[in-house]
Scaffold this motif. Structure first.
Motif, mmCIF file in Angstrom:
data_model
loop_
_atom_site.group_PDB
_atom_site.id
_atom_site.type_symbol
_atom_site.label_atom_id
_atom_site.label_comp_id
_atom_site.label_asym_id
_atom_site.label_seq_id
_atom_site.Cartn_x
_atom_site.Cartn_y
_atom_site.Cartn_z
ATOM 1 N N ASP A 97 11.500 -9.649 8.236
ATOM 2 C CA ASP A 97 10.116 -9.630 7.768
ATOM 3 C C ASP A 97 10.055 -9.399 6.269
ATOM 4 O OD1 ASP A 97 9.211 -10.034 10.326
ATOM 5 O OD2 ASP A 97 8.860 -7.904 10.715
ATOM 6 N N ASN A 98 9.723 -10.459 5.534
ATOM 7 C CA ASN A 98 9.568 -10.392 4.076
ATOM 8 C C ASN A 98 10.772 -9.812 3.346
ATOM 9 O OD1 ASN A 98 7.261 -11.773 3.451
ATOM 10 N ND2 ASN A 98 5.928 -10.037 3.818
ATOM 11 N N GLU A 99 11.966 -10.048 3.864
ATOM 12 C CA GLU A 99 13.187 -9.693 3.144
ATOM 13 C C GLU A 99 14.000 -10.970 2.969
ATOM 14 O OE1 GLU A 99 15.792 -6.084 3.828
ATOM 15 O OE2 GLU A 99 17.110 -7.678 4.517
ATOM 16 N N TYR A 100 14.506 -11.153 1.763
ATOM 17 C CA TYR A 100 15.295 -12.334 1.442
ATOM 18 C C TYR A 100 16.602 -11.903 0.815
ATOM 19 C CZ TYR A 100 11.143 -15.121 2.301
ATOM 20 O OH TYR A 100 10.062 -15.721 2.888
ATOM 21 N N LYS A 101 17.687 -12.635 1.133
ATOM 22 C CA LYS A 101 19.009 -12.333 0.573
ATOM 23 C C LYS A 101 19.644 -13.602 0.033
ATOM 24 C CE LYS A 101 20.470 -8.341 3.288
ATOM 25 N NZ LYS A 101 21.522 -7.805 4.162
ATOM 26 N N GLY A 102 20.524 -13.407 -0.949
ATOM 27 C CA GLY A 102 21.239 -14.539 -1.515
ATOM 28 C C GLY A 102 22.310 -14.092 -2.476
ATOM 29 N N SER A 103 22.958 -15.066 -3.089
ATOM 30 C CA SER A 103 24.073 -14.749 -3.989
ATOM 31 C C SER A 103 23.863 -15.301 -5.392
ATOM 32 C CB SER A 103 25.380 -15.297 -3.400
ATOM 33 O OG SER A 103 25.282 -16.696 -3.233
ATOM 34 N N ASN A 104 22.615 -15.620 -5.735
ATOM 35 C CA ASN A 104 22.377 -16.183 -7.059
ATOM 36 C C ASN A 104 21.175 -15.489 -7.718
ATOM 37 O OD1 ASN A 104 22.243 -17.784 -9.325
ATOM 38 N ND2 ASN A 104 22.575 -19.687 -8.206
ATOM 39 N N LEU A 105 21.407 -14.246 -8.148
ATOM 40 C CA LEU A 105 20.413 -13.434 -8.848
ATOM 41 C C LEU A 105 20.939 -13.204 -10.261
ATOM 42 C CD1 LEU A 105 17.935 -11.507 -8.977
ATOM 43 C CD2 LEU A 105 19.378 -9.758 -7.947
ATOM 44 N N THR A 113 25.608 -12.956 -12.799
ATOM 45 C CA THR A 113 24.972 -13.349 -11.550
ATOM 46 C C THR A 113 25.443 -12.410 -10.446
ATOM 47 O OG1 THR A 113 24.867 -15.654 -12.261
ATOM 48 C CG2 THR A 113 24.651 -15.244 -9.907
ATOM 49 N N TYR A 114 24.498 -11.946 -9.641
ATOM 50 C CA TYR A 114 24.767 -10.971 -8.595
ATOM 51 C C TYR A 114 24.364 -11.508 -7.225
ATOM 52 C CZ TYR A 114 24.694 -7.775 -12.583
ATOM 53 O OH TYR A 114 24.940 -7.154 -13.782
#
Length: 150
Positions: A97-105, A113-114
């Motif tokens: 619910d309204n949480e997003y994850k990834g590897s390009n921050l 990049t984190y």
């Protein structure tokens, strides 16, 4: 109808209004970024969805004297490019619910990049938590929703 029943109806109605207002908040929109170390307001970032994935770009630099900043520490095709308009989050996937994850921050100040995740603050949906990870260490910023007219 007895007065006592009216109180029950009012409580249910109030609960529904509160529930609707908090569930209606979206992670998408414009957010004001504030440096978690210095407290300086940095930029306005637009968080948007494209092809089912979360992305974000800097639409305005707010920090005095840095309005025309370029990413001097970035690598590759981002090196020396303007920070305004830069995509700092790419292709994050929904993870609940309204949480997003990834590897390009991307942090345009360090050029690093984190891995990361974003979620709405459970106590205040006008605050967005943005966390970047390096191994098991992390740093979290709180961004503030820009409301129409601001």
């Amino acid at each position: 109808m007895k007065i006592k029943n009216w109180g029950s109806y009012l409580m249910v109605a109030a609960f529904l209004v509160v529930t609707q207002s908090t569930q209606g908040q979206s992670i998408f929109g414009k957010w004001k970024t504030i440096d978690d170390k210095t407290g300086i307001t940095k930029a306005i970032v637009e968080v948007y969805q494209e092809k089912g994935l979360l992305n974000a770009k800097i639409v305005r630099v707010l920090e005095k004297g840095r309005e025309d900043a370029v990413c001097i520490n970035c690598k590759g095709d981002l090196k020396d490019k303007p920070v305004k308009g830069m995509h700092i989050i790419r292709n994050f996937k929904k993870n609940g619910d309204n949480e997003y994850k990834g590897s390009n921050l991307l942090d345009p100040e360090s050029g690093t990049t984190y891995r990361g995740k974003l979620w709405l603050d459970s106590k205040d949906p006008d605050k967005l938590k943005v966390r970047g990870y390096v191994a098991f260490l992390y740093r979290t910023q709180t961004w503030h929703r820009i409301k129409e007219g601001e």
